[in-house]
Design a protein around this motif. Structure first.
Motif, PDB file in Angstrom:
ATOM      1  N   GLN A 157       0.817  -1.210   0.000  1.00  0.00           N
ATOM      2  CA  GLN A 157       0.000   0.000   0.000  1.00  0.00           C
ATOM      3  C   GLN A 157       0.854   1.264   0.000  1.00  0.00           C
ATOM      4  OE1 GLN A 157      -3.280  -0.476  -0.280  1.00  0.00           O
ATOM      5  NE2 GLN A 157      -3.753   1.707  -0.460  1.00  0.00           N
ATOM      6  N   LEU A 158       1.938   1.239   0.746  1.00  0.00           N
ATOM      7  CA  LEU A 158       2.779   2.425   0.862  1.00  0.00           C
ATOM      8  C   LEU A 158       3.422   2.792  -0.465  1.00  0.00           C
ATOM      9  CD1 LEU A 158       3.568   4.494   2.955  1.00  0.00           C
ATOM     10  CD2 LEU A 158       5.514   3.057   3.596  1.00  0.00           C
ATOM     11  N   ALA A 159       3.672   1.810  -1.314  1.00  0.00           N
ATOM     12  CA  ALA A 159       4.268   2.090  -2.615  1.00  0.00           C
ATOM     13  C   ALA A 159       3.343   2.912  -3.502  1.00  0.00           C
ATOM     14  CB  ALA A 159       4.640   0.784  -3.320  1.00  0.00           C
ATOM     15  N   ALA A 160       2.051   2.910  -3.199  1.00  0.00           N
ATOM     16  CA  ALA A 160       1.074   3.669  -3.985  1.00  0.00           C
ATOM     17  C   ALA A 160       0.735   4.997  -3.318  1.00  0.00           C
ATOM     18  CB  ALA A 160      -0.187   2.844  -4.188  1.00  0.00           C
ATOM     19  N   LYS A 161       1.682   5.567  -2.582  1.00  0.00           N
ATOM     20  CA  LYS A 161       1.381   6.752  -1.777  1.00  0.00           C
ATOM     21  C   LYS A 161       1.017   7.961  -2.629  1.00  0.00           C
ATOM     22  CE  LYS A 161       6.112   8.564  -1.177  1.00  0.00           C
ATOM     23  NZ  LYS A 161       7.100   9.023  -0.192  1.00  0.00           N
ATOM     24  N   VAL A 162       1.535   8.054  -3.859  1.00  0.00           N
ATOM     25  CA  VAL A 162       1.174   9.178  -4.719  1.00  0.00           C
ATOM     26  C   VAL A 162      -0.312   9.118  -5.042  1.00  0.00           C
ATOM     27  CG1 VAL A 162       1.561  10.286  -6.949  1.00  0.00           C
ATOM     28  CG2 VAL A 162       3.501   9.341  -5.681  1.00  0.00           C
ATOM     29  N   ALA A 163      -0.758   7.964  -5.491  1.00  0.00           N
ATOM     30  CA  ALA A 163      -2.172   7.792  -5.801  1.00  0.00           C
ATOM     31  C   ALA A 163      -3.032   7.941  -4.558  1.00  0.00           C
ATOM     32  CB  ALA A 163      -2.398   6.420  -6.430  1.00  0.00           C
ATOM     33  N   GLN A 164      -2.568   7.411  -3.432  1.00  0.00           N
ATOM     34  CA  GLN A 164      -3.330   7.506  -2.187  1.00  0.00           C
ATOM     35  C   GLN A 164      -3.521   8.960  -1.777  1.00  0.00           C
ATOM     36  OE1 GLN A 164      -4.367   4.524  -0.162  1.00  0.00           O
ATOM     37  NE2 GLN A 164      -5.757   6.153   0.466  1.00  0.00           N
TER      38      GLN A 164
END
Length: 333
Positions: free
Chosen positions: A16-23
């Motif tokens: 989940q953290l790898a998608a922090k931009v989208a999040q």
């Protein structure tokens, strides 16, 4: 200008953290997040609709945003087929990776053929000065963390939102790709030549009204051997009047560094304050922001109460419980 709304590309994000931009975009600009696109093996989920490229296009999405922030910021070869197909279907592409879209010949060729635009937000667009350390009018608050990706941007955004709701003068100052994609402006700090990093932060936070607060997005950590340089530039270039300590208490080790244990809040407080007072002797640590997303409500509230007792500072999770405690603390500065 990058066209909105977005289709958020999560690719094959390992967590989940790898998608922090989208999040970040989904949490702070939900009106721009039409859907997510995930490849086989993706371990991240924003909790919004999964759509194919065709479905997202029909739903009104204009730009496919690479919402993954991987180590090194590279465009994976596995992503290329999707990115090229998106261009062919009429999407622009936007990315905050170090590996630029415009450095990829196949993406450039596809964009030229189909009349689409490639947006690289991690390219400095200003000739920044070297920092001079001169005192500026106005007030500045900087979020500093025990580690990378612990909630420094969320803290500053939440505080800015609360201050605006109260009628206070404040501006969120983005220093990374996610913040820039959310607000449309800022400095891509880790892409600035090292000698000019502190100067770019001075440029980003100029003279202002005496009662105006710049809420500066933090980056990296003074204790992270990979990314401490950007943090140091923010500490000196920002000349903060106030520091907010940011922490994620469930991590066994530093992000990407399995041999390094996260520092304590006390260590970050002491080191960050010492360094901040080089540029602003009046700087104070005023509060603690704790990322409690992996804790139950009961555990989170107990942990925050313990932090307040141990640190003698107001503590909250500003995304979960609101930023009022931290904003109240600024009134004392």
């Amino acid at each position: 200008m990058i066209q909105t709304p977005y289709l958020l590309f999560l690719g094959d994000a390992p967590d989940q953290l790898a998608a922090k931009v989208a999040q970040g975009i989904k949490d702070w600009r939900p009106e721009n997040a039409v859907a997510q696109f995930r490849m086989d093996g993706c371990k991240a989920d924003l909790g919004i609709a999964d759509m194919t490229l065709a479905q997202a296009r029909d739903a009104g999405a204009k730009t496919l945003v690479i919402g993954v922030a991987n180590r090194g910021g590279v465009i994976s070869a596995a992503w290329k087929a999707v990115l090229i197909e998106a261009i062919e279907m009429g999407f622009d592409l936007a990315s905050g990776l170090h590996n630029l879209l415009n450095d990829e010949p196949d993406l450039v060729a596809a964009a030229e053929k189909h009349g689409r635009t490639l947006f690289d937000v991690r390219i400095p667009t200003v000739d920044y000065p070297i920092a001079n350390g001169k005192k500026r009018s106005g007030k500045r608050c900087l979020a500093v963390g025990t580690d990378c990706s612990v909630g420094k941007m969320y803290t500053a955004l939440a505080m800015d939102k609360t201050m605006r709701e109260r009628g206070m003068k404040s501006t969120f100052r983005a220093t990374g790709q996610t913040g820039i994609l959310i607000t449309g402006d800022g400095v891509p700090l880790d892409a600035v030549i090292a000698d000019f990093m502190a100067g770019s932060v001075e440029y980003l936070t100029p003279d202002n009204d005496d009662d105006h607060w710049d809420l500066i997005e933090g980056q990296g950590s003074l204790f992270h051997v990979s990314y401490s340089g950007v943090t140091m530039a923010l500490v000196h270039g920002g000349q903060p009047d106030a520091l907010i300590l940011c922490h994620e208490p469930t991590r066994p080790h530093m992000r990407g560094l399995p041999d390094y244990t996260p520092p304590s809040l006390e260590q970050v407080r002491d080191v960050a304050l010492t360094l901040a007072r080089v540029a602003n002797p009046a700087c104070q640590v005023v509060g603690v922001s704790v990322n409690t997303q992996h804790m139950t409500d009961t555990d989170a509230r107990a942990y925050l109460a313990q932090v307040e007792t141990d640190m003698g500072l107001p503590a909250t999770d500003p995304f979960r419980y609101g930023a009022d405690k931290l904003v109240d603390a600024l009134a004392e500065v």
